[in-house]
Enzyme design. Structure first.
Site, PDB file in Angstrom:
ATOM      1  N   HIS A 182     -16.963   3.349  -3.895  1.00  0.00           N
ATOM      2  CA  HIS A 182     -16.078   4.608  -3.616  1.00  0.00           C
ATOM      3  C   HIS A 182     -16.520   5.736  -4.916  1.00  0.00           C
ATOM      4  CE1 HIS A 182     -12.705   2.676  -0.936  1.00  0.00           C
ATOM      5  NE2 HIS A 182     -14.104   2.527  -0.425  1.00  0.00           N
ATOM      6  N   ASN A 201     -10.683  -4.400  -0.895  1.00  0.00           N
ATOM      7  CA  ASN A 201     -10.631  -3.046  -1.993  1.00  0.00           C
ATOM      8  C   ASN A 201      -9.713  -3.661  -3.008  1.00  0.00           C
ATOM      9  OD1 ASN A 201     -12.384  -1.236  -0.956  1.00  0.00           O
ATOM     10  ND2 ASN A 201     -10.592  -0.591   0.516  1.00  0.00           N
ATOM     11  N   TYR A 236     -15.105  10.002  -0.908  1.00  0.00           N
ATOM     12  CA  TYR A 236     -14.213   9.475  -1.928  1.00  0.00           C
ATOM     13  C   TYR A 236     -14.208  10.435  -3.181  1.00  0.00           C
ATOM     14  CZ  TYR A 236     -12.233   5.516   0.439  1.00  0.00           C
ATOM     15  OH  TYR A 236     -11.728   4.770   1.450  1.00  0.00           O
ATOM     16  N   ARG A 267       0.766  -1.142   0.096  1.00  0.00           N
ATOM     17  CA  ARG A 267      -0.003   0.044   0.078  1.00  0.00           C
ATOM     18  C   ARG A 267       1.005   1.244   0.048  1.00  0.00           C
ATOM     19  NH1 ARG A 267      -4.958   1.899   4.038  1.00  0.00           N
ATOM     20  NH2 ARG A 267      -5.088   3.909   3.402  1.00  0.00           N
ATOM     21  N   CYS A 284     -19.023  -2.235   1.482  1.00  0.00           N
ATOM     22  CA  CYS A 284     -18.144  -1.219   2.039  1.00  0.00           C
ATOM     23  C   CYS A 284     -18.693  -0.409   3.362  1.00  0.00           C
ATOM     24  CB  CYS A 284     -17.951  -0.282   0.866  1.00  0.00           C
ATOM     25  SG  CYS A 284     -16.985   1.233   1.252  1.00  0.00           S
TER      26      CYS A 284
END
Length: 448
Positions: free
Chosen positions: A202, A150, A256, A96, A172
């Site tokens: 998102h 995700n 988002y 990440r 989510c």
């Protein structure tokens, strides 16, 4: 007496797992779970054992009869499962961090589910999820796959289009977080709030907002123009919205949307954070170190409140509420990622969408919204195109397709920049992307 339910959680060593355990304890009278299998890989064995011990202490303290099993043998765990939840991170937080830092070097937002970061998380994740789907077909064909991993929308669509699994739902915590945010703003209980959601993961909008069945959308839109009152998340800076913009949009955006409507502002903030060594991945790495130290404490037998700083607020509520509603055929309304089947016009029939659904024993039934407002239709269609091409690249390992996916994402300014980022990220994530470095597959063909 009816047989208890078997739940399998893949990625069981995640710091989020205590959220899930808390949820199954909370709903145990409604949801008769008798077995929870926490599954991880060798690299996650230590965290699995720490989290598993805490899970057992939580169950014992609550006085509920749930057997918690820990294993690295995924197929053994899956056998006879009723529900399989996935919450895995291929490459862990180190991957990440690369997803966030490399795009920033090229003047592009670095984020784990949006832009180049989301693309590469999909590249690493989708092949693994499809392996899990194939194993489920073999040993638990009647189980539901509930995916939290995700990018949840892309993962859900990949399973729908490239496996024989039809019982798949993406989940989510953004929709439930938005509803809780409205409840806080209106000073009411969350059960009194309903938002009609439609869009993509998102990239979901509240088409209308209700308290006790009465629309309060205009009031909410006025309130969230103030950054201090914006409905946001731990991993996204609250920036507020221009009142004139929101009034014209006449919709309730999700946190988002900052990446798309405030791209320059978000990029500037991310660059500042990176200079201080405070990218979200770096912040989370420190949080996780602290969490696992807490989890090791043999005297701890509850989910520590510090977990909410991790960004997982309401995770267990969303997850367990969904499973409970399906098990009991409640026919209540929840927002999930599921197959479109015409609920949103202009999105392919077989694509995954995030939308308010009636939750039944046979799964979610999307509430038809027809055409989306013209102001958001194009952006959502562009993101869906990005998702479709990204999935193709994740499966085929085709470089050209990967470059196409990167370039058509609205956060990437050009094919030249896309190629620079793509090449650097492919090399950085090489160990987790065999499809791009072993025998090259042909470009696959997809259809609506």
């Amino acid at each position: 007496m009816s047989k208890g339910l078997k739940i399998v959680t893949i990625g069981g060593g995640s710091s989020y797992t205590p959220e899930l355990i808390e949820g199954f304890i909370k709903y145990h009278e409604e949801l008769p779970v008798s077995e929870i299998w926490l599954v991880d890989i060798e690299a996650g064995k230590e965290k699995l054992e720490i989290v598993g011990d805490l899970a057992r202490r939580m169950v014992e303290k609550a006085g509920v009869k749930i057997d918690v099993h820990l294993t690295l043998d995924r197929k053994k765990a899956l056998k006879g499962a009723d529900y399989v939840t996935t919450q895995l991170r291929v490459g862990q937080l180190a991957a990440r961090a690369l997803d966030e830092k490399i795009p920033l070097k090229h003047g592009v937002i670095g984020q784990e589910t949006n832009g180049p970061g989301g693309l590469f998380k999909a590249f690493r994740t989708i092949p693994i999820i499809l392996d899990i789907a194939r194993e489920m077909e073999e040993v638990c064909p009647d189980a539901w796959l509930i995916n939290f991993t995700n990018p949840a929308g892309m993962v859900t669509e990949a399973v729908l289009r490239h496996s024989n699994i039809t019982k798949v739902i993406g989940l989510c915590n953004v929709p439930i977080g938005m509803e809780r945010g409205v409840a806080d703003l209106m000073n009411v209980e969350p059960s009194r709030v309903r938002i009609d959601f439609a869009g993509l993961n998102h990239m979901v909008y509240g088409l209308d907002v209700f308290v006790d069945g009465k629309s309060v959308k205009d009031q909410i839109i006025n309130l969230i123009t103030d950054p201090a009152k914006a409905v946001t998340m731990k991993n996204i800076h609250a920036m507020g919205w221009e009142p004139e913009f929101l009034r014209a949009l006449n919709l309730f955006p999700c946190p988002y949307h900052n990446y798309y409507y405030k791209t320059g502002d978000v990029l500037a903030q991310e660059l500042k954070d990176a200079e201080k060594g405070e990218t979200r991945a770096e912040v989370v790495q420190k949080l996780e170190e602290g969490l696992f130290e807490l989890y090791k404490d043999k005297g701890l037998a509850i989910k520590p409140p510090q977990l909410e700083e991790r960004g997982g607020a309401y995770y267990s509520d969303a997850a367990v509420r969904l499973i409970c509603s399906m098990h009991s055929d409640k026919c209540d309304i929840q927002a999930v990622n599921t197959i479109n089947h015409g609920a949103i016009e202009g999105i392919p029939y077989g694509s995954a969408i995030e939308i308010s659904c009636v939750i039944t024993k046979d799964g979610p039934k999307p509430i038809n919204v027809g055409e989306l407002p013209v102001a958001i239709r194009g952006l959502i269609q562009q993101i869906k195109s990005f998702e479709r091409v990204s999935i193709e690249a994740a499966i085929s390992g085709n470089y050209d397709t990967a470059l196409l996916a990167m370039t058509i994402n609205p956060l990437v300014p050009s094919d030249r920049v896309a190629k620079l980022i793509l090449d650097e990220m492919l090399e950085a994530h090489k160990d987790f992307l065999p499809q791009f470095f072993e025998k090259r597959n042909c470009r696959i063909t997809y259809h609506d």
